[in-house]
Motif scaffolding. Sequence first.
Motif, PDB file in Angstrom:
ATOM      1  N   GLY A   1      42.530  25.583  34.251  1.00  0.00           N
ATOM      2  CA  GLY A   1      41.577  26.457  33.577  1.00  0.00           C
ATOM      3  C   GLY A   1      40.737  27.287  34.504  1.00  0.00           C
ATOM      4  N   VAL A   2      41.076  27.296  35.808  1.00  0.00           N
ATOM      5  CA  VAL A   2      40.262  28.008  36.802  1.00  0.00           C
ATOM      6  C   VAL A   2      41.115  29.039  37.530  1.00  0.00           C
ATOM      7  N   GLY A   3      40.560  30.266  37.652  1.00  0.00           N
ATOM      8  CA  GLY A   3      41.164  31.283  38.499  1.00  0.00           C
ATOM      9  C   GLY A   3      40.174  31.632  39.580  1.00  0.00           C
ATOM     10  N   TYR A   4      40.672  31.935  40.783  1.00  0.00           N
ATOM     11  CA  TYR A   4      39.728  32.204  41.871  1.00  0.00           C
ATOM     12  C   TYR A   4      40.308  33.188  42.879  1.00  0.00           C
ATOM     13  N   LEU A   5      39.387  33.854  43.556  1.00  0.00           N
ATOM     14  CA  LEU A   5      39.725  34.751  44.662  1.00  0.00           C
ATOM     15  C   LEU A   5      38.609  34.606  45.681  1.00  0.00           C
TER      16      LEU A   5
ATOM     17  N   ALA B   1      45.027  39.747  40.068  1.00  0.00           N
ATOM     18  CA  ALA B   1      46.113  39.512  39.099  1.00  0.00           C
ATOM     19  C   ALA B   1      46.601  38.075  39.175  1.00  0.00           C
ATOM     20  N   LYS B   2      46.746  37.534  40.377  1.00  0.00           N
ATOM     21  CA  LYS B   2      47.186  36.144  40.546  1.00  0.00           C
ATOM     22  C   LYS B   2      46.148  35.171  39.985  1.00  0.00           C
ATOM     23  N   ALA B   3      44.866  35.539  40.119  1.00  0.00           N
ATOM     24  CA  ALA B   3      43.801  34.675  39.591  1.00  0.00           C
ATOM     25  C   ALA B   3      43.746  34.689  38.072  1.00  0.00           C
TER      26      ALA B   3
ATOM     27  N   GLU C   1      37.224  35.434  49.545  1.00  0.00           N
ATOM     28  CA  GLU C   1      37.313  36.267  50.746  1.00  0.00           C
ATOM     29  C   GLU C   1      38.565  37.142  50.693  1.00  0.00           C
ATOM     30  N   THR C   2      39.433  37.059  51.708  1.00  0.00           N
ATOM     31  CA  THR C   2      40.607  37.937  51.786  1.00  0.00           C
ATOM     32  C   THR C   2      41.683  37.463  50.818  1.00  0.00           C
ATOM     33  N   PRO C   3      42.198  38.346  49.951  1.00  0.00           N
ATOM     34  CA  PRO C   3      43.249  37.930  49.014  1.00  0.00           C
ATOM     35  C   PRO C   3      44.522  37.544  49.760  1.00  0.00           C
ATOM     36  N   SER C   4      45.129  36.436  49.363  1.00  0.00           N
ATOM     37  CA  SER C   4      46.348  35.973  50.021  1.00  0.00           C
ATOM     38  C   SER C   4      47.563  36.328  49.171  1.00  0.00           C
ATOM     39  N   ALA C   5      48.677  36.572  49.844  1.00  0.00           N
ATOM     40  CA  ALA C   5      49.937  36.874  49.152  1.00  0.00           C
ATOM     41  C   ALA C   5      51.075  36.616  50.131  1.00  0.00           C
TER      42      ALA C   5
ATOM     43  N   VAL D   1      55.008  42.774  44.671  1.00  0.00           N
ATOM     44  CA  VAL D   1      53.870  42.495  43.796  1.00  0.00           C
ATOM     45  C   VAL D   1      54.328  41.663  42.606  1.00  0.00           C
ATOM     46  N   ASP D   2      55.414  42.082  41.973  1.00  0.00           N
ATOM     47  CA  ASP D   2      55.947  41.370  40.809  1.00  0.00           C
ATOM     48  C   ASP D   2      56.308  39.932  41.163  1.00  0.00           C
ATOM     49  N   GLU D   3      56.958  39.741  42.299  1.00  0.00           N
ATOM     50  CA  GLU D   3      57.378  38.396  42.705  1.00  0.00           C
ATOM     51  C   GLU D   3      56.181  37.501  43.023  1.00  0.00           C
ATOM     52  N   ASN D   4      55.162  38.071  43.660  1.00  0.00           N
ATOM     53  CA  ASN D   4      53.962  37.298  43.973  1.00  0.00           C
ATOM     54  C   ASN D   4      53.270  36.798  42.706  1.00  0.00           C
ATOM     55  N   ILE D   5      53.176  37.667  41.715  1.00  0.00           N
ATOM     56  CA  ILE D   5      52.497  37.278  40.472  1.00  0.00           C
ATOM     57  C   ILE D   5      53.328  36.258  39.705  1.00  0.00           C
ATOM     58  N   ARG D   6      54.652  36.430  39.708  1.00  0.00           N
ATOM     59  CA  ARG D   6      55.518  35.442  39.052  1.00  0.00           C
ATOM     60  C   ARG D   6      55.407  34.081  39.741  1.00  0.00           C
ATOM     61  N   MET D   7      55.312  34.106  41.066  1.00  0.00           N
ATOM     62  CA  MET D   7      55.169  32.852  41.807  1.00  0.00           C
ATOM     63  C   MET D   7      53.864  32.158  41.415  1.00  0.00           C
ATOM     64  N   ALA D   8      52.774  32.932  41.324  1.00  0.00           N
ATOM     65  CA  ALA D   8      51.484  32.356  40.914  1.00  0.00           C
ATOM     66  C   ALA D   8      51.568  31.784  39.506  1.00  0.00           C
TER      67      ALA D   8
END
Length: 301
Positions: free
Chosen positions: A76-80, A142-144, A82-86, A92-99
């Motif tokens: 139930g928690v999303g976070y970001l 987006a990942k958060a 300091e520096t966004p990690s990827a 971009v699409d693959e990173n978000i799908r992985m998250a």
Amino acid sequence: MVIDAVGLTKAYRDVLAVDGLDLHVAPGEIHALLGLNGAGKTTTIRMLLGMVRPTRGRVSLLGSPIRPGARAVWAGVGYLVETPSAYPDLTVDENIRMAARLHGLRDEKAVAAVISRLGLDRHTRHRARTLSLGNKQRLGLAKALVHRPGLLILDEPANGLDPAGVVEIRQLLHDLAHSQGVTVLLSSHILTEVARLATRIGVLDRGRLVWEGAAGDLVAQARPRLSVVVHDRPKAAAILHAAGHPTADNGDRALTLTGDRAIRRPEDIATLLVDAGCPPSRLAVEQDDLETCFLRLVGTR
């Protein structure tokens, strides 16, 4: 409380980064932490997320204590922070799908929706390492957000964004809180944006919470004053003092009056000085800006 931190303290040898912090954030609230560099904002966020173990104190998120091995709460928690990690060589699409998969989510519509909402449609096939700083920040957000968390914890969410992007993120967070009931805790140095967005603000200084209240209360800290420019400041100051209007000299050809009578009826001050043969060349009621109020709270000029 969605966030409940009591006596949160973090010491690094002889450095006290956070000192006995109490933080309580209610459901649906947008709570902002303000502070100068080194005030303890990021350390606080890292302790809330279990990334750093507190020296003392306790934390719970969404009613669950944060401790080693406590995994259920993170759904139930999303976070970001300091520096966004990827993953730099994934798109971009693959990173978000992985998250999304890390949260057990296989909803194609959720991935597409968050890509569109963060304005990343034109970059879905771009590798993360090729993105600008602003778009890396969008990817981190987006990942958060992809798993639709009930709590968002964001460290400088507008970092690297252009003015239009800052407005978009402000509107996004406003909509999440007011339309979907998402609770948001963020740190930021963009005071004007915080004042427009946050429902509550906490001001950190050297690891301590020195002020906390509604966002409107911070603006209300602004102190009105009457600025009077005269040719002969010593003479004008003596005239005003004798009439019960103490003054301060701001060093810029002006005298400053902070009394209620002077601020409410500046025309009386003008009449007093004219009748005494010391007419003002300028007379204006002024008010501190938000930055001045903030710096006053942390004891910095």
